[in-house]
Design a protein around this motif. Structure first.
Motif, PDB file in Angstrom:
ATOM      1  N   GLU A  11       0.834  -1.198   0.000  1.00  0.00           N
ATOM      2  CA  GLU A  11       0.000   0.000   0.000  1.00  0.00           C
ATOM      3  C   GLU A  11       0.875   1.257   0.000  1.00  0.00           C
ATOM      4  OE1 GLU A  11      -2.812   2.000   3.250  1.00  0.00           O
ATOM      5  OE2 GLU A  11      -3.482  -0.017   2.662  1.00  0.00           O
ATOM      6  N   ASP A  35       0.861   3.934  -3.079  1.00  0.00           N
ATOM      7  CA  ASP A  35       0.604   5.365  -2.891  1.00  0.00           C
ATOM      8  C   ASP A  35       1.729   6.213  -3.488  1.00  0.00           C
ATOM      9  OD1 ASP A  35      -1.765   4.716  -1.622  1.00  0.00           O
ATOM     10  OD2 ASP A  35      -1.011   5.087   0.405  1.00  0.00           O
ATOM     11  N   SER A  94       1.301   8.847  -6.752  1.00  0.00           N
ATOM     12  CA  SER A  94       1.623  10.274  -6.681  1.00  0.00           C
ATOM     13  C   SER A  94       2.490  10.738  -7.852  1.00  0.00           C
ATOM     14  CB  SER A  94       2.285  10.607  -5.347  1.00  0.00           C
ATOM     15  OG  SER A  94       3.591  10.113  -5.306  1.00  0.00           O
ATOM     16  N   GLU A 102       7.120   6.386   2.343  1.00  0.00           N
ATOM     17  CA  GLU A 102       6.545   6.785   1.059  1.00  0.00           C
ATOM     18  C   GLU A 102       7.349   7.939   0.451  1.00  0.00           C
ATOM     19  OE1 GLU A 102       2.403   8.746  -0.526  1.00  0.00           O
ATOM     20  OE2 GLU A 102       2.260   7.281   1.090  1.00  0.00           O
TER      21      GLU A 102
END
Length: 174
Positions: free
Chosen positions: A56, A60, A64, A95
Motif C-alpha cells: 500500500e 501510494d 503520486s 513513502e
C-alpha cells in the motif's frame, strides 16, 4: 520587475509567469527537502512506526508520480509479489523515500521508457525494487549516488541539486 517595467505582450507574460511558477515550485521543494534532511540529521523527527502493508505504501508512492510519468511518456507500474506485505514502518516517511527514488528514475528515463516498482518478501528479507530502462549510472559513480549534493558527471538535468536520493537514504537509515 520585468512584468512591471516593460511592455510585454500577453503570450510572453504568460510564458514568464509559467516559468516563474515552475521555479517557485522547485525552490519550495528544495527548501522542504533541505529542512527534512536537517531534521533527520538533528534526530528531531520521531518516526511513527506501525505495522502497515508495504504494498500500500509503494502503491501510494507510485500513484503520486503516475501523472508526471505519463506526461513524460513513461510507463510507471507497481507489480507486487504478493497481495500484502505487513511491515513495521512510518508510512508517510517511507513513502517520501520511495517517491524520491521513483522520481529520480522517471527523470532519467526517456520517452517510451518504463519504471517498474516491485516488492519481494522472503523468509529472510523484504525488498523494494525500482527498475527502469533509463540512462543508467556509471559503475564508478554508483557508490556516490546517495551522497548529499552528488550529481553524476554526465547528468543532463542541469536543475538537479542532488538531495532527493540523499534524503531517501537518510529516511531509510533513520
Amino acid at each position: 520587475d520585468i512584468l512591471l517595467n516593460r511592455k510585454v505582450d500577453e503570450e510572453k507574460r504568460a510564458d514568464f509567469l509559467k516559468n516563474s511558477r515552475n521555479q517557485l515550485y522547485r525552490i519550495d521543494w528544495l527548501v522542504r527537502s533541505l529542512l527534512k534532511l536537517a531534521k533527520i540529521d538533528a534526530k528531531a523527527i520521531k518516526f511513527e512506526k506501525n505495522v502497515h502493508d508495504l504494498n500500500e505504501t509503494c502503491m501510494d508512492a507510485v500513484k503520486s508520480l503516475k501523472v508526471k510519468a505519463e506526461s513524460s511518456g513513461i510507463n510507471l507500474e507497481f507489480l507486487p509479489q504478493r497481495e500484502k506485505i505487513m511491515m513495521n514502518h512510518d508510512k508517510k516517511w517511507l513513502e517520501e523515500a520511495i517517491i524520491n527514488i521513483i522520481k529520480n528514475a522517471v527523470e532519467h528515463t526517456g520517452m517510451g521508457g518504463y519504471v517498474k516498482v516491485y516488492t519481494e518478501k522472503t523468509s529472510v528479507f523484504i525488498k523494494i525494487i525500482i527498475k527502469d530502462n533509463g540512462e543508467g549510472i556509471k559503475k564508478d559513480e554508483i557508490s556516490h549516488v546517495f551522497e548529499r549534493f552528488y550529481k553524476g558527471k554526465e547528468n543532463k538535468k542541469s536543475d538537479s541539486v542532488g538531495i532527493g536520493l540523499s534524503l531517501s537514504k537518510s529516511i531509510v537509515e533513520a
